[in-house]
Scaffold this motif. Structure first.
Motif, PDB file in Angstrom:
ATOM      1  N   GLY A 147      -0.056  -4.450  -8.396  1.00  0.00           N
ATOM      2  CA  GLY A 147       0.075  -2.825  -8.780  1.00  0.00           C
ATOM      3  C   GLY A 147       2.237  -3.056  -7.447  1.00  0.00           C
ATOM      4  N   ASP A 148       2.417  -2.090  -7.994  1.00  0.00           N
ATOM      5  CA  ASP A 148       4.170  -1.620  -7.476  1.00  0.00           C
ATOM      6  C   ASP A 148       3.871  -0.715  -5.885  1.00  0.00           C
ATOM      7  OD1 ASP A 148       5.732  -3.710  -9.081  1.00  0.00           O
ATOM      8  OD2 ASP A 148       5.565  -1.686 -10.288  1.00  0.00           O
ATOM      9  N   VAL A 149       2.618  -1.074  -4.319  1.00  0.00           N
ATOM     10  CA  VAL A 149       2.762  -0.592  -3.633  1.00  0.00           C
ATOM     11  C   VAL A 149       3.355  -1.446  -2.459  1.00  0.00           C
ATOM     12  CG1 VAL A 149       1.061   0.687  -4.258  1.00  0.00           C
ATOM     13  CG2 VAL A 149       0.382  -1.283  -2.913  1.00  0.00           C
ATOM     14  N   VAL A 150       3.354  -0.841  -1.818  1.00  0.00           N
ATOM     15  CA  VAL A 150       3.913  -1.271  -0.217  1.00  0.00           C
ATOM     16  C   VAL A 150       2.852  -1.896   0.593  1.00  0.00           C
ATOM     17  CG1 VAL A 150       4.604  -1.409   1.497  1.00  0.00           C
ATOM     18  CG2 VAL A 150       6.373  -0.691  -0.242  1.00  0.00           C
ATOM     19  N   VAL A 151       1.863  -2.672   0.946  1.00  0.00           N
ATOM     20  CA  VAL A 151       1.001  -3.095   1.840  1.00  0.00           C
ATOM     21  C   VAL A 151       1.079  -3.113   2.865  1.00  0.00           C
ATOM     22  CG1 VAL A 151      -1.104  -4.694   2.591  1.00  0.00           C
ATOM     23  CG2 VAL A 151      -0.814  -3.986   0.071  1.00  0.00           C
ATOM     24  N   THR A 152       0.579  -2.229   3.973  1.00  0.00           N
ATOM     25  CA  THR A 152       0.967  -1.682   5.437  1.00  0.00           C
ATOM     26  C   THR A 152       0.021  -2.437   6.270  1.00  0.00           C
ATOM     27  OG1 THR A 152      -0.077   0.516   5.554  1.00  0.00           O
ATOM     28  CG2 THR A 152       2.472   0.161   4.320  1.00  0.00           C
ATOM     29  N   ALA A 153      -1.753  -2.378   5.796  1.00  0.00           N
ATOM     30  CA  ALA A 153      -2.499  -2.834   6.713  1.00  0.00           C
ATOM     31  C   ALA A 153      -3.573  -3.525   5.892  1.00  0.00           C
ATOM     32  CB  ALA A 153      -2.303  -1.803   7.866  1.00  0.00           C
ATOM     33  N   LEU A 154      -3.782  -4.091   6.462  1.00  0.00           N
ATOM     34  CA  LEU A 154      -5.261  -4.842   6.211  1.00  0.00           C
ATOM     35  C   LEU A 154      -6.095  -5.463   7.235  1.00  0.00           C
ATOM     36  CD1 LEU A 154      -6.662  -6.454   3.567  1.00  0.00           C
ATOM     37  CD2 LEU A 154      -5.690  -8.443   4.152  1.00  0.00           C
ATOM     38  N   GLN A 155      -7.261  -5.359   6.879  1.00  0.00           N
ATOM     39  CA  GLN A 155      -8.326  -5.431   8.269  1.00  0.00           C
ATOM     40  C   GLN A 155     -10.224  -5.524   8.279  1.00  0.00           C
ATOM     41  OE1 GLN A 155      -6.943  -2.719  11.016  1.00  0.00           O
ATOM     42  NE2 GLN A 155      -8.497  -1.012  10.229  1.00  0.00           N
ATOM     43  N   GLU A 172     -10.945  -3.437   4.900  1.00  0.00           N
ATOM     44  CA  GLU A 172      -9.653  -2.171   4.688  1.00  0.00           C
ATOM     45  C   GLU A 172      -8.071  -2.275   4.641  1.00  0.00           C
ATOM     46  OE1 GLU A 172     -10.825   1.552   7.586  1.00  0.00           O
ATOM     47  OE2 GLU A 172      -9.046   1.491   8.241  1.00  0.00           O
ATOM     48  N   VAL A 173      -8.122  -2.029   3.721  1.00  0.00           N
ATOM     49  CA  VAL A 173      -6.576  -2.358   3.171  1.00  0.00           C
ATOM     50  C   VAL A 173      -5.640  -1.014   3.090  1.00  0.00           C
ATOM     51  CG1 VAL A 173      -6.971  -2.406   0.520  1.00  0.00           C
ATOM     52  CG2 VAL A 173      -4.680  -3.338   1.380  1.00  0.00           C
ATOM     53  N   ARG A 174      -5.087  -0.531   3.409  1.00  0.00           N
ATOM     54  CA  ARG A 174      -3.713   0.638   3.416  1.00  0.00           C
ATOM     55  C   ARG A 174      -2.319   0.306   3.623  1.00  0.00           C
ATOM     56  NH1 ARG A 174      -3.640   1.948   8.428  1.00  0.00           N
ATOM     57  NH2 ARG A 174      -5.965   3.130   8.196  1.00  0.00           N
ATOM     58  N   VAL A 188      -3.758   0.816  -9.190  1.00  0.00           N
ATOM     59  CA  VAL A 188      -2.952  -0.738  -7.481  1.00  0.00           C
ATOM     60  C   VAL A 188      -4.633  -1.298  -8.541  1.00  0.00           C
ATOM     61  CG1 VAL A 188      -3.389  -1.119  -6.085  1.00  0.00           C
ATOM     62  CG2 VAL A 188      -1.992   0.638  -6.696  1.00  0.00           C
ATOM     63  N   THR A 189      -4.505  -2.949  -8.877  1.00  0.00           N
ATOM     64  CA  THR A 189      -6.228  -3.766  -8.944  1.00  0.00           C
ATOM     65  C   THR A 189      -6.540  -4.084  -7.411  1.00  0.00           C
ATOM     66  OG1 THR A 189      -6.055  -3.688 -11.055  1.00  0.00           O
ATOM     67  CG2 THR A 189      -7.125  -4.892  -9.775  1.00  0.00           C
ATOM     68  N   LEU A 190      -7.219  -4.052  -6.997  1.00  0.00           N
ATOM     69  CA  LEU A 190      -7.518  -5.164  -6.227  1.00  0.00           C
ATOM     70  C   LEU A 190      -9.740  -5.749  -6.199  1.00  0.00           C
ATOM     71  CD1 LEU A 190      -7.219  -1.542  -4.529  1.00  0.00           C
ATOM     72  CD2 LEU A 190      -6.360  -3.687  -3.280  1.00  0.00           C
ATOM     73  N   THR A 250      -5.815   4.392   2.162  1.00  0.00           N
ATOM     74  CA  THR A 250      -6.185   4.300   2.855  1.00  0.00           C
ATOM     75  C   THR A 250      -7.817   3.287   1.950  1.00  0.00           C
ATOM     76  OG1 THR A 250      -5.717   4.031   4.670  1.00  0.00           O
ATOM     77  CG2 THR A 250      -8.118   3.198   4.569  1.00  0.00           C
ATOM     78  N   LEU A 251      -8.131   1.904   1.401  1.00  0.00           N
ATOM     79  CA  LEU A 251      -9.126   2.313   0.339  1.00  0.00           C
ATOM     80  C   LEU A 251      -9.898   0.897   1.979  1.00  0.00           C
ATOM     81  CD1 LEU A 251      -8.066   0.984  -2.564  1.00  0.00           C
ATOM     82  CD2 LEU A 251      -9.266   3.197  -1.771  1.00  0.00           C
ATOM     83  N   ARG A 252     -11.646   0.859   1.566  1.00  0.00           N
ATOM     84  CA  ARG A 252     -12.873  -0.036   1.847  1.00  0.00           C
ATOM     85  C   ARG A 252     -13.556  -0.573   0.634  1.00  0.00           C
ATOM     86  NH1 ARG A 252     -14.917   3.560   7.483  1.00  0.00           N
ATOM     87  NH2 ARG A 252     -13.292   3.280   8.436  1.00  0.00           N
TER      88      ARG A 252
END
Length: 93
Positions: free
Chosen positions: A21-29, A36-38, A49-51, A89-91
């Motif tokens: 998807g057309d988003v900017v990932v800023t964090a992954l932990q 958790e992805v932001r 957005v597909t994850l 932010t998605l968990r």
């Protein structure tokens, strides 16, 4: 490729986590046994957005569920509809 590398060697590129998807990932932990992805949507239109996830939950910074994000999980994928200019932010499990 050098002749010493067989065709069965590792690929030139690989990803352990993919966000479509057309988003900017800023964090992954890792958080509480979940990933958790932001990310944010910088565009003027909503984005799909597909994850990779069996379960997913949108959360706010205070750990409450973010009900403004339309989120569905099926077939080992989570699909979120992200409004324009929104930080999400998605968990994921």
């Amino acid at each position: 490729l050098p002749p010493t590398l067989a065709k069965e060697s590792l690929p030139r590129t690989h990803s352990f986590f993919n966000v479509e998807g057309d988003v900017v990932v800023t964090a992954l932990q890792q958080a509480e046994g979940m990933t958790e992805v932001r990310f944010f949507n910088p565009l003027a239109t909503a984005q799909k957005v597909t994850l990779p996830a069996k379960e997913a939950r949108a959360v706010m910074l205070d750990d409450q569920t973010d009900k403004s994000i339309e989120l569905k999980a099926a077939n080992n994928s989570a699909v979120a509809h992200v409004p324009s200019k929104k930080i999400v932010t998605l968990r994921l499990k």
